[in-house]
Structure formats: C-alpha cells, structure tokens
Write an enzyme that holds these catalytic residues in place. Structure first.
Site, PDB file in Angstrom:
ATOM      1  N   LYS A 329       0.837  -1.206   0.000  1.00  0.00           N
ATOM      2  CA  LYS A 329       0.000   0.000   0.000  1.00  0.00           C
ATOM      3  C   LYS A 329       0.872   1.255   0.000  1.00  0.00           C
ATOM      4  O   LYS A 329       0.655   2.169  -0.788  1.00  0.00           O
ATOM      5  CB  LYS A 329      -0.916  -0.034   1.231  1.00  0.00           C
ATOM      6  CG  LYS A 329      -1.919   1.085   1.289  1.00  0.00           C
ATOM      7  CD  LYS A 329      -3.136   0.695   2.095  1.00  0.00           C
ATOM      8  CE  LYS A 329      -2.917   0.710   3.594  1.00  0.00           C
ATOM      9  NZ  LYS A 329      -3.018   2.045   4.196  1.00  0.00           N
ATOM     10  N   SER A 330       1.859   1.299   0.893  1.00  0.00           N
ATOM     11  CA  SER A 330       2.698   2.499   0.988  1.00  0.00           C
ATOM     12  C   SER A 330       3.397   2.779  -0.339  1.00  0.00           C
ATOM     13  O   SER A 330       3.460   3.923  -0.801  1.00  0.00           O
ATOM     14  CB  SER A 330       3.764   2.306   2.063  1.00  0.00           C
ATOM     15  OG  SER A 330       3.163   2.244   3.323  1.00  0.00           O
ATOM     16  N   ARG A 334       2.912   5.927  -3.321  1.00  0.00           N
ATOM     17  CA  ARG A 334       4.042   6.759  -3.735  1.00  0.00           C
ATOM     18  C   ARG A 334       4.308   6.677  -5.234  1.00  0.00           C
ATOM     19  O   ARG A 334       4.787   7.625  -5.832  1.00  0.00           O
ATOM     20  CB  ARG A 334       5.281   6.367  -2.920  1.00  0.00           C
ATOM     21  CG  ARG A 334       5.179   6.844  -1.456  1.00  0.00           C
ATOM     22  CD  ARG A 334       6.095   6.061  -0.550  1.00  0.00           C
ATOM     23  NE  ARG A 334       6.193   6.591   0.800  1.00  0.00           N
ATOM     24  CZ  ARG A 334       5.336   6.322   1.804  1.00  0.00           C
ATOM     25  NH1 ARG A 334       4.277   5.569   1.584  1.00  0.00           N
ATOM     26  NH2 ARG A 334       5.534   6.839   3.012  1.00  0.00           N
ATOM     27  N   GLY A 402      -5.364   7.815   5.275  1.00  0.00           N
ATOM     28  CA  GLY A 402      -4.533   8.781   5.980  1.00  0.00           C
ATOM     29  C   GLY A 402      -3.245   9.073   5.216  1.00  0.00           C
ATOM     30  O   GLY A 402      -2.769  10.209   5.178  1.00  0.00           O
ATOM     31  N   ARG A 430      -8.919  11.808  12.522  1.00  0.00           N
ATOM     32  CA  ARG A 430      -7.484  11.571  12.743  1.00  0.00           C
ATOM     33  C   ARG A 430      -6.682  12.868  12.741  1.00  0.00           C
ATOM     34  O   ARG A 430      -7.036  13.835  12.068  1.00  0.00           O
ATOM     35  CB  ARG A 430      -6.971  10.561  11.701  1.00  0.00           C
ATOM     36  CG  ARG A 430      -7.687   9.224  11.867  1.00  0.00           C
ATOM     37  CD  ARG A 430      -7.202   8.199  10.893  1.00  0.00           C
ATOM     38  NE  ARG A 430      -5.817   7.860  11.103  1.00  0.00           N
ATOM     39  CZ  ARG A 430      -5.116   7.094  10.276  1.00  0.00           C
ATOM     40  NH1 ARG A 430      -5.692   6.602   9.194  1.00  0.00           N
ATOM     41  NH2 ARG A 430      -3.856   6.817  10.523  1.00  0.00           N
ATOM     42  N   GLN A 477       4.819   8.988   7.493  1.00  0.00           N
ATOM     43  CA  GLN A 477       3.919   9.877   6.756  1.00  0.00           C
ATOM     44  C   GLN A 477       4.364  11.327   6.916  1.00  0.00           C
ATOM     45  O   GLN A 477       4.376  12.092   5.955  1.00  0.00           O
ATOM     46  CB  GLN A 477       2.481   9.695   7.250  1.00  0.00           C
ATOM     47  CG  GLN A 477       1.938   8.321   6.888  1.00  0.00           C
ATOM     48  CD  GLN A 477       0.501   8.110   7.321  1.00  0.00           C
ATOM     49  OE1 GLN A 477      -0.058   8.921   8.061  1.00  0.00           O
ATOM     50  NE2 GLN A 477      -0.085   7.024   6.878  1.00  0.00           N
ATOM     51  N   ASP A 623       1.974  -1.291  11.702  1.00  0.00           N
ATOM     52  CA  ASP A 623       0.659  -1.679  11.177  1.00  0.00           C
ATOM     53  C   ASP A 623       0.298  -3.126  11.504  1.00  0.00           C
ATOM     54  O   ASP A 623      -0.825  -3.558  11.257  1.00  0.00           O
ATOM     55  CB  ASP A 623       0.624  -1.497   9.654  1.00  0.00           C
ATOM     56  CG  ASP A 623       0.645  -0.031   9.276  1.00  0.00           C
ATOM     57  OD1 ASP A 623       0.230   0.801  10.098  1.00  0.00           O
ATOM     58  OD2 ASP A 623       1.083   0.288   8.152  1.00  0.00           O
TER      59      ASP A 623
HETATM   60  C1  S3P Z   1       2.580   4.764   6.217  1.00  0.00           C
HETATM   61  C2  S3P Z   1       3.150   5.043   7.422  1.00  0.00           C
HETATM   62  C3  S3P Z   1       2.617   4.572   8.704  1.00  0.00           C
HETATM   63  C4  S3P Z   1       1.621   3.440   8.526  1.00  0.00           C
HETATM   64  C5  S3P Z   1       0.642   3.714   7.415  1.00  0.00           C
HETATM   65  C6  S3P Z   1       1.365   3.923   6.097  1.00  0.00           C
HETATM   66  C7  S3P Z   1       3.185   5.301   4.985  1.00  0.00           C
HETATM   67  O1  S3P Z   1       1.945   5.638   9.339  1.00  0.00           O
HETATM   68  O2  S3P Z   1       0.924   3.218   9.725  1.00  0.00           O
HETATM   69  O3  S3P Z   1      -0.237   2.595   7.263  1.00  0.00           O
HETATM   70  O4  S3P Z   1       2.834   4.823   3.891  1.00  0.00           O
HETATM   71  O5  S3P Z   1       4.004   6.202   5.088  1.00  0.00           O
HETATM   72  P1  S3P Z   1       2.755   6.686  10.282  1.00  0.00           P
HETATM   73  O6  S3P Z   1       3.787   7.292   9.442  1.00  0.00           O
HETATM   74  O7  S3P Z   1       1.730   7.684  10.717  1.00  0.00           O
HETATM   75  O8  S3P Z   1       3.288   5.865  11.410  1.00  0.00           O
END
Ligand code: S3P
Length: 743
Positions: A329-330, A334, A402, A430, A477, A623
């Site tokens: 997902k991350s 990107r 988020g 959030r 994030q 996560d």
């Molecule tokens: C993510 C960073 C994490 C993670 C989220 C995805 C990202 O959050 O919990 O599911 O893709 O950068 P945080 O950076 O708020 O810890």
C-alpha cells in the site's frame, strides 16, 4: 384481487392520469392496502375501464371535478406541461384538507404553475419525483413493484405542512421506495444533468443519423455501442417534449457546459491530441466504475459506513498452500504521487487495487494527470512534471486513506492553487496537525477543522522555505510529507526521525533520479532537481502478508509460502517479533527488485510464547500489531507492548478496540496508555467490532483459527481499502471466513 398487507394510511386516494407512473402508483397503493379507496381519473374512457378490469383502481372516472371530493391525497400524474391547466381547473374547489402531490420530472415548473393557479403555494402541496420508469406506457404497463428500491425525491417548499410531507413519504415508503428530499432548484439542476441531458443526446443522435440518406447502411451496422447509448431514445416523445420546455434554464446550463467539453474533444481529435483523449477516457472510465458501485450500493462513499458488513469466521482449520498477497500500500501510493510529478511516463506493475490507493489515483486525476489503469495491477502514469498539476474541480476526497491525505498535503502546500482535502468519517477524526504544523513552519498556509482534524484547506501561491525538522514522533507519513514539500521549498529540507520508519519515499525518489541524502536518522534533499519517469514493480505488502504469517503460525499442521513479499528492513519488525515469539519463518529467494528487497516467506506452525516486545521494533511493525496481538493471545505466557501510543490514532484506537475484542473472546488483555498486556489463553467465540478498521477485521478473522466457537466481526467493510481479495485468499489457504449472508 386486493391483497392488503398494511394498515391504510389514508381513506381516499385519487390518481389523475393513468399512464405508467399513475397507474403503477395506484396499483401499488391498492395492493398494499395503503388507502381504503383508490380512484382513478383519466380522460380516456377505455383506459378507465381497463384500469378497473386490471384491479389498478376501485373505480375510475373521466370527470375530474366530480371525483375530487373528500380526497385525502390527490396524485397528479399527468405530463409536466398539463399540470398548469390541471391546477387551474382544481383551484376553485375547496381542497384545503387534501394533500396534493405529483410525480413529474421538473419541480420548479410545478411550483410556478401552483403559484399562478392559487396566487400562493398551498401548504398541503408536496412535490415529488419517483426516479423510476420504463419505455412501456399506459395502464397495461402498470406495475405495483415499479418503485421498489427506487429513489423518490420530495421537494417540499418553504411552507409545506410537515404532516402532509410525512404522509406522502409514508405512502412512497409503503411502496418500497427510498425517499429523499432536496430543494426544488437542486432537484432540477441535478436531473437536468443526469437524466434530461442524456435523453436529449440520445434522441438527437438517433435522429441525426436516421435522417441521413445513407441511414439504412448506418443502422444495419449499428451494434452494441449504438444500442446501449440510444436505448432511451425509445422513451415517450410527448413527455420529454414537456420536460425540456419546463426545465429550460437548468437544461441549457448543463447543455452549454457539455458543448464546451464536446468542442474540446473535437479539437483534440482534429489536432491529434491523444493525451487529451486518453485523459477524458481514463477519467470517464474510472468515474463510471465508481458510479456503478454507488448504484449497486457497494461504494466506499460515506453512507456505506451505515451498512454493517459482518464477517463470520468459523473456528479451527489449517493453513496451507502458496499465495501472493496484493501490492504494498505504501509503495503504491508513492508510485502515483512521484509518477505524477515526474517528467515522462511511469509504468507500474503489482499496484494495489485497494480503495486507499485508488483514492490517490483519483486525487491526481482530479489534478489533471492522465493515469491509465489499474488493470491487473498495471498502471501507466503520464507525469506532468513538478509544476504541471492543475487546480482540482472541487474538494479532493481521499476516503479512508490517511497516507493520501498526509503525503498529499506536502505537495499541495507548494502549489499555485488552493485545495481542500476531505475524508470519510474515520479519517475525519485523525490528527493532521502533525503535518500542518511543520508545513506552516515552512511557510504553508493551512487550515484544519477543530483540534487539527480534516478537512484540510490549503492556500496556494505560497513560497516554501526548507528547514531541518526534528520529528516528535516516528512517522513515515510526516517525514514523507515534508520531503515532498521540500521538492518545492527554497534551500534544503531535512527531517530527523526519533526511530527508523519506512523509507519508501527516499528510495523511490532516488529511483526517479532525484538526489536524496540519508545520514543516520536524517533524510535530506534540495529543490531544483527533477523526477524522471521510470518502471516500478511493487512487491507484495508485508502488512497484508502478516495476517497469513500469524495464521500459519497459530494453526495446527500448517505450512504456507507467501511469495514476493517486500522485506524492506524498515518494515520487517513483524518477522523479528514473531521469531522472538518462537515462530518458524524462513526467508527464501531473497532478491532486490527496483530498489526494494523481496523474498518468499515460508511459515510453519509453531508453539508461540509471550515476550516483551523490544521498543526499537515498534515503528518497524506499526501496522502489524493488531494481528500480533492475536499471536500473543495464542502464545503461552504474557506479551507486553510499550512505546506504541501511535496505535491509538490509526484507523481506530487499535489498543482499545483490540482489548475490547480480545476480552469478548475470553482473553485477559489490558490496555495501557502506550501499549497492551496480553495473557495467552484459549479463545472462545463471540461478537466483536472492527470499528471500520480493516486491520482489526482481518486480525479477528485470523483469531478464529484458534477459537472454539464462531467469531462474528462487525463493521468489516473497510477490508477493501488495503486487501480487496482477503476473503478469497483465506478460502484458498483453508480459512473459513465469509461475509454473513453468503455463508
Ligand atoms: C505509512 C506510514 C505509517 C503506517 C501507514 C502507512 C506510509 O503511518 O501506519 O499505514 O505509507 O508512510 P505513520 O507514518 O503515521 O506511522
């Protein structure tokens, strides 16, 4: 035969005009027993006779005025332009105790006609519009179920009597309709766009082709596309003639806007501008898919949250086989962000087709980026360069994601245009100050709702200045957001993290040819470089694989291979923690693909033991804790987690929600401000709540493998945000989790 299934709501209903809508309404009310007596009025004597023969009405007359005595509800189901004359002939009667309603497609016109007939708007006038119909017409087509599960829009005026409104609402609901209300103006504009304009185009296209001399030839070869597009040209010409004349202003407004867009398409074809065509077509296709899910009531739009999707997980089972979970997902987020800001084309394979990543695609499409796909995990992004984004047409809705909101805010803070970021109910709770505050320090102008919650309103046209930011929390994030803002900020932007967090942004920026320096805990970049389109293969998401790592560890006699999983060292906390608990995990075929390490992970059943989770592993498994808590519940002894207060501000308060669920299942679990203490034990079954958090729903699905009774998991709809084929893979490996109702 009348089969009354409900208490009568009214004594006498008179329906004027026994066309498809009028006679279907009359028949439905009569069959459901919603009125003691249903009377029809129609100018055509034959229709009157048939209506009685077919059981549509109790009796029928051609004489309007004589029939309209002691009427509780008078339904005017005549063509829109006939309403004016009809209301004038009714005006002399004393209808002060009668509710007058209608079923026409234009509401402004009805109010005007009523005002002219009465000199004021009657209090018991309730304008209505059922969004239902068919190409068939007349009494013979009457269908008591025509309105079932269809929308009916009521457009009360300022002085409409609430009791009258309620009565009409109850009648429609009694026919199975979903009743909504909106203002007259909004109704007419929305319908002009979604119904009137398409009918105009269908009628117009068929006529335009038919009147050409070669029409026979053309129609002989007119196949699916023509048939689908022009089906509605078979509708009642008189009815539609009335609608266009009655809703003139709104239709003209929509038509003029569309003519502009049509001209732009014409120019694109004339000038060979394939980019414009691809942009329109890819956006339209995505929008059409989105509308289809809304129409089928499956969309991720807010009102879906009201629908409680329950997963029923049956106890026991083994976990075997070889699977590949969806893309990371991350990384998927990107690829879209950097691909959009790059010069040239970026081709992505293995993209996660989950709702969160799709929200990022939609956001960039809204800003004018042409993005093809996703089709089978393949996406092609036609980058516009760092300065090529365009103002979105409205607020950017990012659903549950988020990551989209936080990373995007860094990019938007540096654009020339204003923007608004909104999300669903969960995201709207959030915290966004963690990005808004440092961005403001760089010169951004950002407003949030109370306590730093979304929506975020970002003012364009600001000059950002680079800075060195010491992050108060370990958040990839926040780090990524600031680095993305740094692509535009004067001078150098550096971010220091208190503990290592995922570094996909830094790696991928380099993959796009953008220089990033990393020294220890600090990542640093300067503006004035560019990104160049590239190819990216997204590895399978270790966060999704984690559910199956725990599943195969806790279930007896299990052996599972998870293929091509991303094992970036900033993400492998889950492997380390499971190994410390005694899990049997081995990494096979470790290799590097596009700057990211991947491996196949083999997992065999093991006897787990409780541990104190090392603090330094917390951000590396952030996560995966919900499912690690399930592992802890199945382990012998006590597991203690500290330093994880971040879990309280994820898609749900993951500490509280897991404590609640585990306690229901009979496990001794206690929340602390920054963690949890779990005593391993035997899990029972029961009702647990995921609170719309995908990872909670999937974790309790895994728990069932070691429970001794079924677990019902409420509020599981959001699993599709990160893992759309979760249930299919569960089934494939031998886990018995299904949406309730389909078991
Ligand atoms: C993510 C960073 C994490 C993670 C989220 C995805 C990202 O959050 O919990 O599911 O893709 O950068 P945080 O950076 O708020 O810890």
């Amino acid at each position: 035969m009348q089969v009354a299934s409900q208490q009568p709501l009214i004594k006498r209903l008179v329906v004027v005009g026994l066309g498809l809508i009028g006679s279907s309404f009359a028949k439905g009310v009569r069959e459901a027993g919603l009125a003691e007596e249903v009377i029809g009025v129609d100018l055509n004597e034959q229709s009157c006779q048939r209506a009685v023969e077919l059981g549509i009405v109790d009796r029928c007359s051609t004489q309007l005025l004589e029939t309209c005595r002691d009427v509780d509800v008078l339904m005017l189901a005549v063509p829109v332009l006939a309403l004016s004359k009809l209301l004038k002939s009714l005006a002399p009667l004393d209808l002060s105790q009668t509710i007058i309603t209608d079923a026409g497609s234009v509401k402004g016109h009805l109010l005007k006609a009523a005002q002219e007939a009465y000199g004021y708007l009657p209090k018991r006038l309730v304008p209505g519009h059922p969004i239902a119909g068919s190409e068939r017409s007349g009494v013979e087509a009457a269908n008591a179920d025509l309105f079932k599960h269809h929308k009916v829009i009521l457009t009360p005026h300022a002085a409409t009597d609430p009791e009258a409104l309620q009565c009409i609402q109850a009648l429609w609901q009694g026919l199975g309709a979903d009743v909504e209300s909106m203002s007259v103006e909004q109704h007419d504009l929305v319908l002009a766009a979604t119904s009137h304009l398409p009918h105009l185009l269908a009628f117009g296209l068929v006529d335009s082709l038919a009147k050409r001399s070669e029409n026979l030839e053309i129609f002989r070869y007119a196949a699916g596309g023509f048939r689908d597009f022009t089906r509605i040209a078979g509708s009642d010409p008189l009815m539609w003639h009335d609608i266009f004349l009655a809703n003139r202003e709104a239709v003209l407004q929509q038509l003029d806007q569309f003519r502009g867009d049509l001209d732009a398409l014409r120019n694109a074809i004339a000038e060979g501008d394939g980019h414009h065509l691809l942009g329109v077509f890819t956006r339209a296709r995505a929008a059409r898919e989105h509308f289809s899910t809304i129409l089928a009531q499956r969309a991720y739009v807010e009102n879906m949250l009201d629908n409680d999707l329950i997963f029923l997980a049956k106890p026991g089972g083994r976990v075997n086989g070889t699977i590949r979970v969806p893309g990371d997902k991350s990384i998927s987020h990107r690829t879209i962000m950097l691909g959009s800001l790059a010069e040239g084309v970026t081709e992505v394979d293995g993209f996660l087709e989950g709702e969160d990543a799709l929200a990022t695609i939609q956001a960039f499409r809204d800003m004018g980026v042409v993005i093809e796909g996703p089709v089978d995990g393949r996406v092609v992004i036609h980058g516009v360069g760092l300065h090529g984004l365009q103002a979105p047409p409205g607020p950017i809705y990012v659903g549950n994601s988020g990551t989209t909101m936080r990373l995007l805010s860094g990019i938007l803070a540096a654009q020339s245009f204003d923007s608004i970021l909104t999300g669903d109910a969960s995201l709207s709770k959030r915290p966004m100050n963690r990005v808004a505050k440092p961005l403001r320090d760089m010169g951004a102008v950002i407003e949030t709702a109370a306590e730093g919650r979304p929506p975020m309103t970002i003012r364009g046209g600001q000059r950002l200045t680079g800075m060195h930011y010491e992050m108060p929390m370990a958040s990839a994030q926040v780090k990524s957001c600031l680095l993305l803002a740094g692509l535009y900020a004067g001078g150098e932007t550096a971010v220091t993290e208190p503990a290592p967090t995922r570094d996909h942004t830094e790696r991928m920026l380099r993959g796009f040819g953008y220089p990033v320096e990393v020294h220890g805990a600090t990542a640093k970049l300067e503006s004035n470089h560019k990104l160049t389109g590239t190819r990216i293969e997204v590895p399978a998401d270790i966060s999704s694989a984690a559910f199956f790592m725990v599943a195969a560890s806790i279930a007896e006699d299990s052996e599972l291979v998870l293929e091509h999983v991303g094992i970036n060292p900033t993400r492998t906390g889950v492997i380390d923690i499971l190994r410390l608990m005694g899990a049997d995990l081995s990494l096979e075929r470790v290799r590097e693909v596009g700057g990211e390490l991947v491996a196949d992970i083999r997992v065999r059943s093991a006897k787990l033991k409780g541990i104190d989770i090392p603090l330094e592993l917390v951000p590396l498994a952030i996560d995966e804790f919900p499912v690690l808590f399930i592992a802890a519940a199945c382990a012998e002894g006590r597991t203690v987690l500290r330093g994880a207060e971040e879990l309280r501000v994820k898609e749900s308060d993951r500490i509280q929600v897991m404590v609640d669920g585990l306690t229901t299942l009979g496990i001794n679990a206690k929340g602390t401000p920054d963690g949890i203490i779990i005593e391993g034990g035997q899990m029972g079954g029961g009702e647990v709540w995921a609170h719309g958090d995908h990872r909670i729903a999937m974790s309790f699905s895994v728990a069932a493998l070691r429970a001794n009774a079924p677990i019902r998991i409420h509020d599981s709809v959001h699993v599709a945000t990160s893992f759309p084929n979760f249930l299919a893979l569960c089934k494939q490996v031998g886990m018995r989790v299904e949406p309730e109702g389909q078991v």
